[in-house]
Design an enzyme around this catalytic site. Structure first.
Site, PDB file in Angstrom:
ATOM      1  N   GLY A  46       1.003  -1.260   0.191  1.00  0.00           N
ATOM      2  CA  GLY A  46      -0.211  -0.154   0.005  1.00  0.00           C
ATOM      3  C   GLY A  46       0.590   1.132   0.156  1.00  0.00           C
ATOM      4  O   GLY A  46       2.094   1.413   0.277  1.00  0.00           O
ATOM      5  N   GLN A  51       2.872  10.050   1.895  1.00  0.00           N
ATOM      6  CA  GLN A  51       4.386   9.523   1.456  1.00  0.00           C
ATOM      7  C   GLN A  51       5.171   9.314  -0.231  1.00  0.00           C
ATOM      8  O   GLN A  51       6.463   9.287   0.208  1.00  0.00           O
ATOM      9  CB  GLN A  51       4.151   7.841   1.851  1.00  0.00           C
ATOM     10  CG  GLN A  51       3.476   7.050   2.745  1.00  0.00           C
ATOM     11  CD  GLN A  51       3.471   5.554   3.555  1.00  0.00           C
ATOM     12  OE1 GLN A  51       2.638   5.255   2.596  1.00  0.00           O
ATOM     13  NE2 GLN A  51       4.713   4.489   2.873  1.00  0.00           N
ATOM     14  N   CYS A  88       6.654  -0.049   6.735  1.00  0.00           N
ATOM     15  CA  CYS A  88       6.499   0.467   6.414  1.00  0.00           C
ATOM     16  C   CYS A  88       7.472   1.333   4.755  1.00  0.00           C
ATOM     17  O   CYS A  88       8.353   1.233   4.798  1.00  0.00           O
ATOM     18  CB  CYS A  88       6.544   1.539   6.756  1.00  0.00           C
ATOM     19  SG  CYS A  88       5.470   2.754   6.012  1.00  0.00           S
ATOM     20  N   LEU A  89       6.929   1.381   4.001  1.00  0.00           N
ATOM     21  CA  LEU A  89       7.765   2.108   2.554  1.00  0.00           C
ATOM     22  C   LEU A  89       8.353   3.375   2.629  1.00  0.00           C
ATOM     23  O   LEU A  89       9.492   3.421   2.424  1.00  0.00           O
ATOM     24  CB  LEU A  89       7.125   2.446   1.343  1.00  0.00           C
ATOM     25  CG  LEU A  89       6.746   1.061   0.992  1.00  0.00           C
ATOM     26  CD1 LEU A  89       5.880   1.225  -0.708  1.00  0.00           C
ATOM     27  CD2 LEU A  89       7.547  -0.400   0.938  1.00  0.00           C
ATOM     28  N   HIS A 130      -3.623   0.671   8.463  1.00  0.00           N
ATOM     29  CA  HIS A 130      -1.884   1.265   7.664  1.00  0.00           C
ATOM     30  C   HIS A 130      -1.972   2.494   7.000  1.00  0.00           C
ATOM     31  O   HIS A 130      -1.114   3.734   7.136  1.00  0.00           O
ATOM     32  CB  HIS A 130      -0.771   0.127   7.588  1.00  0.00           C
ATOM     33  CG  HIS A 130       0.409   0.779   7.273  1.00  0.00           C
ATOM     34  ND1 HIS A 130       1.304   0.458   8.357  1.00  0.00           N
ATOM     35  CD2 HIS A 130       1.154   1.155   6.326  1.00  0.00           C
ATOM     36  CE1 HIS A 130       2.503   0.649   7.760  1.00  0.00           C
ATOM     37  NE2 HIS A 130       2.396   1.800   6.522  1.00  0.00           N
TER      38      HIS A 130
END
Length: 153
Positions: A46, A51, A88-89, A130
């Site tokens: 995701g 982000q 998480c990226l 998330h």
């Protein structure tokens, strides 16, 4: 379509609340297309607009159930409980143990402004929660009970 830079923890943009989308136009379509390309390249589950530095209430998920785009999402119900690992990226090299609902019902709009509602369960629900948290400036590290560094191979 383009690959966008995924900002990392420490960038204040990740801590800000996102704004509602009011224009369902080519700019939104480009953002969603770029986010999909970026997510595919990063091999994640995701990605939320904050982000990639855009403070809009937009996120995407690509899970076993399929690829989904959420614009102006609202989680209307949560039930059950699951505890599992998340990464998480925007938090490279770390994993954390996070409690999430096992089932969520979410209302949102698609890229054209059409409203929809869906039910997400298990990992799909985890991914939705998330990414939804990103829209309010919350990172999984804020709610994780344990955080560990990724093992170096």
């Amino acid at each position: 379509m383009a690959i966008r830079n995924i900002i990392q923890i420490g960038d204040e943009t990740l801590r800000k609340k996102s704004f509602e989308v009011t224009s369902f136009d080519e700019k939104l379509a480009t953002l969603l297309d770029d986010m999909r390309d970026t997510l595919t390249k990063a091999r994640g589950a995701g990605l939320a607009a904050p982000q990639v530095g855009i403070l809009r209430r937009v996120f995407i998920v690509d899970v076993e159930e399929g690829y989904f785009e959420f614009v102006n999402p609202v989680i209307v119900s949560r039930s059950g409980k699951q505890i599992g690992q998340e990464g998480c990226l925007s938090v490279k090299g770390k994993w954390g143990t996070v409690e999430r609902p096992n089932k969520v019902v979410i209302k949102a709009q698609d890229r054209h402004g059409n409203k929809f509602q869906l039910t997400a369960k298990e990992f799909f629900a985890r991914a939705v929660c998330h990414e939804y948290d990103h829209l309010d400036g919350i990172l999984y590290v804020d709610i994780a009970t344990e955080i560990e560094n990724e093992a170096n191979d």
